[in-house]
Design an enzyme around this catalytic site. Structure first.
Site, short mmCIF file in Angstrom:
data_model
loop_
_atom_site.label_atom_id
_atom_site.label_comp_id
_atom_site.label_asym_id
_atom_site.label_seq_id
_atom_site.Cartn_x
_atom_site.Cartn_y
_atom_site.Cartn_z
N LYS A 1 42.49 44.78 42.00
CA LYS A 1 41.02 44.67 42.07
C LYS A 1 40.35 45.83 41.35
O LYS A 1 39.28 45.66 40.76
CB LYS A 1 40.56 44.58 43.53
CG LYS A 1 40.89 43.23 44.14
CD LYS A 1 40.14 42.93 45.41
CE LYS A 1 40.41 41.50 45.86
NZ LYS A 1 39.83 41.17 47.13
N LYS B 1 47.19 34.03 41.72
CA LYS B 1 46.78 33.45 43.00
C LYS B 1 45.40 32.77 42.88
O LYS B 1 44.53 33.27 42.17
CB LYS B 1 46.69 34.59 44.01
CG LYS B 1 46.42 34.19 45.43
CD LYS B 1 46.33 35.44 46.30
CE LYS B 1 44.97 36.08 46.22
NZ LYS B 1 44.16 36.03 47.44
N LYS C 1 38.83 33.51 45.43
CA LYS C 1 37.38 33.30 45.45
C LYS C 1 36.70 34.00 44.30
O LYS C 1 35.68 33.58 43.80
CB LYS C 1 36.78 33.93 46.71
CG LYS C 1 37.10 33.28 48.00
CD LYS C 1 36.29 34.01 49.08
CE LYS C 1 37.12 34.20 50.31
NZ LYS C 1 37.66 35.54 50.45
N1 AQP Z 1 45.69 31.45 47.07
C1 AQP Z 1 45.97 31.61 48.35
N2 AQP Z 1 47.02 30.95 48.89
C2 AQP Z 1 47.32 31.09 50.21
N3 AQP Z 1 46.61 31.87 51.05
C3 AQP Z 1 45.55 32.52 50.56
N4 AQP Z 1 44.64 33.35 51.11
C4 AQP Z 1 43.75 33.74 50.17
N5 AQP Z 1 44.06 33.18 48.98
C5 AQP Z 1 45.16 32.42 49.19
C6 AQP Z 1 44.64 33.73 52.52
O1 AQP Z 1 43.35 33.48 53.05
C7 AQP Z 1 43.07 34.49 54.02
C8 AQP Z 1 41.73 35.10 53.74
O2 AQP Z 1 41.75 35.83 52.56
P1 AQP Z 1 40.52 36.77 52.23
O3 AQP Z 1 39.39 35.98 51.78
O4 AQP Z 1 40.21 37.65 53.35
O5 AQP Z 1 41.03 37.68 51.08
P2 AQP Z 1 41.86 37.36 49.82
O6 AQP Z 1 43.28 37.15 50.20
O7 AQP Z 1 41.59 38.49 48.90
O8 AQP Z 1 41.25 35.99 49.31
P3 AQP Z 1 40.65 35.65 47.92
O9 AQP Z 1 40.29 34.22 47.91
O10 AQP Z 1 41.56 36.12 46.83
O11 AQP Z 1 39.30 36.46 47.94
P4 AQP Z 1 38.76 37.52 46.92
O12 AQP Z 1 38.80 36.89 45.59
O13 AQP Z 1 37.35 37.79 47.42
O14 AQP Z 1 39.64 38.72 47.05
C9 AQP Z 1 44.21 35.50 54.01
O15 AQP Z 1 45.08 35.19 55.06
C10 AQP Z 1 44.84 35.24 52.69
O16 AQP Z 1 46.22 35.59 52.69
#
Ligand code: AQP
Length: 334
Positions: free
Chosen positions: A115, A197, A200
């Site tokens: 990040k 991955k 969001k």
């Molecule tokens: N691609 C994924 N596959 C499986 N699990 C996922 N999670 C996120 N992306 C995937 C799981 O969703 C939960 C919440 O995640 P989060 O929003 O708190 O943070 P993150 O993992 O950083 O999710 P994003 O979508 O990638 O958000 P941004 O882009 O804002 O950082 C967690 O249990 C995560 O493992």
């Protein structure tokens, strides 16, 4: 044996099928199958602000995530749902952990490395400290199990290390939690780059299916998903990462095994497979969207769920904070 289960999502954008498959569906399944457990789920808005957020959008997204939790099957009678910043103990304990956690441990976190590369000059101290806040979220409630996607594994290990270090120095205050990661669905990949991955914050909208996307948008995104160079619908994460990812989504949302789906598409090519996958995704999301559309309008109900959740968790966390302060010699009691 009763276990305390905690997990959370940041309201940092539109929730997508990765969040649903990797996290929320696991929570709902546990809540249904393991009735004796205590369930606590948070919308972690303090984590979201580790990168820049528009305040008006953030406010909207917080309620959106709460309504999605409920629409996806979390039952407020069985699970406590609250917004992280409404309980000041999270930030309080995070500061204490900042003072217990070696700098070198946080420097190793891959999510920070990824990040901060994207954030460049805008990288904040908060983004660096994020895992200490996550440790606080989990350890405040004597959590036994944290169901998450694979990307959070390193943070869970760090949480255990922080708890162990604290307990060694100040006495047994924290329980050591375990991550619960379902290997097949824990890492849903981008529809445009199966080596990254689904996320969001990916600037490319076509990389993910959002939980609130319209039917037409879902179909377009699935039909546009990248595929591998041959035409066989076969699961092989190394040689065929794109189709393997689509098969994992298909299997998880339809409840069918990967082998069963592979058998159906022998000799059929990708076109028919993607068309059917789009239908599976639409059918899985439609009932969630219908419930969501009703819930998001019922502000009184959402407010009640969040107030009840906040009261419940604050009682638990204040008693844990008393223990922490006592163990560390903080504060004055005359
Ligand atoms: N691609 C994924 N596959 C499986 N699990 C996922 N999670 C996120 N992306 C995937 C799981 O969703 C939960 C919440 O995640 P989060 O929003 O708190 O943070 P993150 O993992 O950083 O999710 P994003 O979508 O990638 O958000 P941004 O882009 O804002 O950082 C967690 O249990 C995560 O493992």
């Amino acid at each position: 044996m009763k276990q305390i289960v905690f997990s959370a999502i940041q309201p940092s954008g539109d929730l997508h099928i990765g969040n649903l498959i990797g996290a929320i569906r696991q929570w709902v399944k546990m809540q249904k199958e393991q009735k004796d457990n205590e369930y606590i789920f948070s919308v972690v808005d303090l984590h979201a602000i580790t990168v820049k957020q528009d305040p008006a959008v953030l406010k909207e997204k917080i309620l959106e995530v709460v309504a999605i939790y409920l629409a996806s099957g979390l039952d407020e009678k069985k699970s406590r749902i609250f917004v992280q910043s409404e309980n000041p103990d999270h930030a309080n304990l995070a500061w204490i952990f900042d003072c217990v956690t070696p700098f070198s441990w946080l420097k190793k976190m891959t999510q920070f490395k990824d990040k901060s590369l994207k954030q460049k000059e805008n990288t904040t101290v908060g983004l660096f400290n994020y895992p200490a806040l996550m440790a606080a979220d989990i350890l405040l409630y004597d959590t036994d199990v944290v169901p998450v996607g694979e990307d959070q594994q390193q943070h869970i290990e760090l949480t255990r290390n922080i708890a162990e270090r604290f307990n060694k120095r100040f006495g047994e205050v924290f329980k050591l939690p375990k991550g619960l990661i379902d290997k097949t669905t824990a890492r849903i990949m981008s529809l445009q780059d199966p080596l990254r991955k689904m996320s969001k914050s990916d600037a490319n909208e076509s990389s993910r299916v959002n939980l609130l996307d319209d039917k037409d948008v879902i179909v377009k995104k699935i039909m546009r998903a990248v595929t591998d160079s041959d035409t066989k619908v076969l699961y092989d994460r190394e040689k065929k990462p794109a189709i393997s990812n689509l098969l994992a989504i298909f299997s998880s949302l339809s409840g069918r095994s990967v082998q069963d789906i592979e058998r159906e598409y022998v000799g059929q090519g990708y076109g028919k497979f993607k068309k059917d996958l789009a239908e599976v995704v639409v059918n899985a999301l439609l009932p969630i969207q219908e419930r969501y559309n009703k819930l998001i309008k019922d502000k009184d109900y959402l407010k009640k769920v969040l107030n009840d959740g906040k009261e419940y968790v604050y009682k638990k966390s204040s008693s844990k904070m008393k223990q922490v302060k006592e163990a560390m010699g903080l504060g004055v009691r005359l």
